[in-house]
Design an enzyme around this catalytic site. Structure first.
Site, PDB file in Angstrom:
ATOM      1  N   LEU A   1       0.843  -1.198   0.000  1.00 49.89           N
ATOM      2  CA  LEU A   1       0.000   0.000   0.000  1.00 49.89           C
ATOM      3  C   LEU A   1       0.874   1.242   0.000  1.00 49.89           C
ATOM      4  CD1 LEU A   1      -2.740  -1.065   2.582  1.00 49.89           C
ATOM      5  CD2 LEU A   1      -2.692  -1.379   0.114  1.00 49.89           C
ATOM      6  N   CYS A   2       0.306   2.370  -0.480  1.00 52.50           N
ATOM      7  CA  CYS A   2       1.035   3.618  -0.496  1.00 52.50           C
ATOM      8  C   CYS A   2       1.315   4.037   0.952  1.00 52.50           C
ATOM      9  CB  CYS A   2       0.256   4.712  -1.227  1.00 52.50           C
ATOM     10  SG  CYS A   2      -1.027   5.536  -0.269  1.00 52.50           S
ATOM     11  N   PRO A   3       2.465   4.600   1.279  1.00 55.56           N
ATOM     12  CA  PRO A   3       3.527   5.010   0.353  1.00 55.56           C
ATOM     13  C   PRO A   3       4.646   3.983   0.213  1.00 55.56           C
ATOM     14  CG  PRO A   3       3.907   5.984   2.498  1.00 55.56           C
ATOM     15  CD  PRO A   3       2.698   5.106   2.643  1.00 55.56           C
TER      16      PRO A   3
ATOM     17  N   CYS B   1      -4.281   5.619   2.188  1.00 58.73           N
ATOM     18  CA  CYS B   1      -3.197   4.648   2.159  1.00 58.73           C
ATOM     19  C   CYS B   1      -3.555   3.324   2.788  1.00 58.73           C
ATOM     20  CB  CYS B   1      -1.968   5.209   2.869  1.00 58.73           C
ATOM     21  SG  CYS B   1      -1.250   6.621   2.022  1.00 58.73           S
TER      22      CYS B   1
END
Lengths: 78, 381
Positions: free
Chosen positions: A14-16, B326
């Site tokens: 998942l980001c980041p 996120c």
């Protein structure tokens, strides 16, 4: 494009996290060489180019990894 | 509730007025008084009904004066989103014989995008520049690319504060109606010129939630996109929330009277935040630094999980918003940040309440670099 010197497998991260992996491993390739980030997270498509802009690297473009996952290619400039 | 830092009992500092502004004292006083007087059906002819009708008409007149429009152009809706839907789709429906395409900027609020997706016909999204501003030529070109029912351009962006060239677009549209989502700016800056319909939201200026304002310009063609109702105002449906509408009007009147001072003070504080945040390494400060809303500023930190940062700041006593998504891979990042080419992770939007002080902002800026550094240290960067 020429084959990247390094391909980072960031599928399912998942980001980041894909961008963190990119930052960690940029110096694994020589200046002028390509590093590719394979990422399935939707933010990577926007954040790899943004990272290049902020860090003074070149965003080369998007293609696909062998399994069809999106792959984002960066050229190390410094 | 107050934003003032109190040395003995430090409370949370709320820096998310762009999501919702705390109720203005003028709205509170009006709401309490109107709850006892505005309960009846404003369509009824008895005394309580006439009282409710008077209050509703008064609310409409006050909103009209504060926004610089005619009273018969004002409709109270059940929310800002409802006003957006009715405004955009009502113009769209009235143009059915001309065309059904909707042209909109890439950075419209999701309520505009969802309404456009719901309507029959194609929708053409117009890109924005790195500051988040749409090009007038680009909008005009998109509107001319085929039969177009309506063009949607927000007054200012809700996530990054950049103002849009609404009047310039309107001047060149040549008969195609323009819908303006003014929810982010209403009460804070004057309405731009040139709209056929516009929308605003009371809780964003210090009125109560559950009150939107739909504006339809006198003479504009508008047809209700939803089932009709037999209420006071044919553009709305459902029983009017008269006390809340009156409270929303009182808040709007108050904030417009105060706004020169408020905006100047907020703009100085935002300038201070922009300068301080720029000094944090690997930070993307987004949105136009000058032509923007006075009260909000947005920035993104490389290598930082935006939601983790929101939690870290909440633990330190600061309430801020994030456009990052996120923690759930199914969530798309902010379409606004993506359209601008801005960093979508590690994002914060800070927006000042009308009584935010320099002390609030300095206290926030004192903890922000540490909170960012802590999260970055966790990932070794």
């Amino acid at each position: 494009m020429t084959a990247p010197a390094l391909e980072l497998d960031c599928r399912e991260l998942l980001c980041p996290l894909p961008i963190i992996e990119l930052a960690r491993h940029l110096t694994d390739v020589a200046v002028g060489e390509l590093v590719a980030v394979v990422a399935t997270d939707a933010a990577a498509r926007h954040d790899v180019p943004a990272w290049c802009r902020m860090r003074g690297q070149e965003y080369v473009g998007e293609d696909s990894a062998d399994d069809g996952s999106p792959r984002f290619v960066v050229r190390r400039l410094s | 509730m107050t934003n003032a830092a109190d040395a003995t009992t430090p409370g949370p500092t709320y820096l998310d007025s762009a999501s919702s502004e705390p109720l203005h004292p003028a709205a509170r006083a009006t709401l309490l008084a109107a709850l006892d007087q505005g309960y009846a059906d404003p369509r009824r002819l008895h005394g309580p009904g006439r009282s409710a009708r008077l209050l509703l008409d008064n609310a409409r007149a006050v909103v009209a004066e504060a926004l610089g429009v005619r009273a018969d152009e004002v409709t109270f809706t059940s929310s800002g989103t409802d006003a957006v839907h009715r405004g955009l789709l009502g113009l769209h429906r009235a143009r059915a014989r001309v065309g059904d395409a909707i042209v909109h900027t890439a950075v419209e609020h999701s309520s505009v995008l969802h309404a456009a997706a719901w309507a029959p016909g194609e929708h053409r999204s117009v890109p924005v520049d790195a500051a988040g501003r749409v090009g007038v030529d680009d909008v005009i070109a998109a509107a001319g690319a085929g039969p177009t029912a309506v063009v949607a351009v927000q007054s200012a962006n809700h996530e990054v504060g950049t103002t849009q060239p609404v009047a310039e677009v309107a001047a060149r549209l040549d008969g195609t109606p323009l819908f303006v989502d003014a929810c982010a700016s209403a009460g804070r800056t004057p309405l731009p010129d040139g709209w056929s319909a516009a929308a605003a939201s009371a809780h964003k200026w210090g009125g109560p939630a559950g009150v939107g304002v739909l504006l339809v310009r006198k003479g504009a063609r508008w047809v209700s996109p939803f089932p009709h109702d037999d209420r006071v105002d044919a553009r709305a449906s459902g029983f009017e929330n008269v006390p809340a509408a009156l409270a929303a009007a009182a808040a709007l009147q108050a904030v417009v009277a105060e706004r020169d001072e408020t905006s100047a003070r907020q703009a100085r504080l935002v300038d201070r935040v922009r300068a301080a945040v720029t000094a944090i390494p690997d930070t993307d400060v987004v949105g136009d630094p000058v032509d923007r809303l006075p009260h909000l500023v947005t920035f993104s930190f490389l290598y930082v999980d935006g939601e983790a940062l929101v939690h870290a700041l909440d633990r330190r006593g600061f309430g801020v918003a994030s456009g990052s998504a996120c923690t759930a891979s199914t969530l798309e990042p902010s379409h606004v940040l993506a359209a601008m080419g801005a960093l979508t992770h590690g994002n914060l939007r800070l927006s000042l309440t009308r009584d935010a002080t320099k002390a609030d902002v300095e206290a926030f800026l004192a903890v922000l670099p540490g909170a960012v550094a802590e999260i970055r240290a966790d990932v070794g960067l």
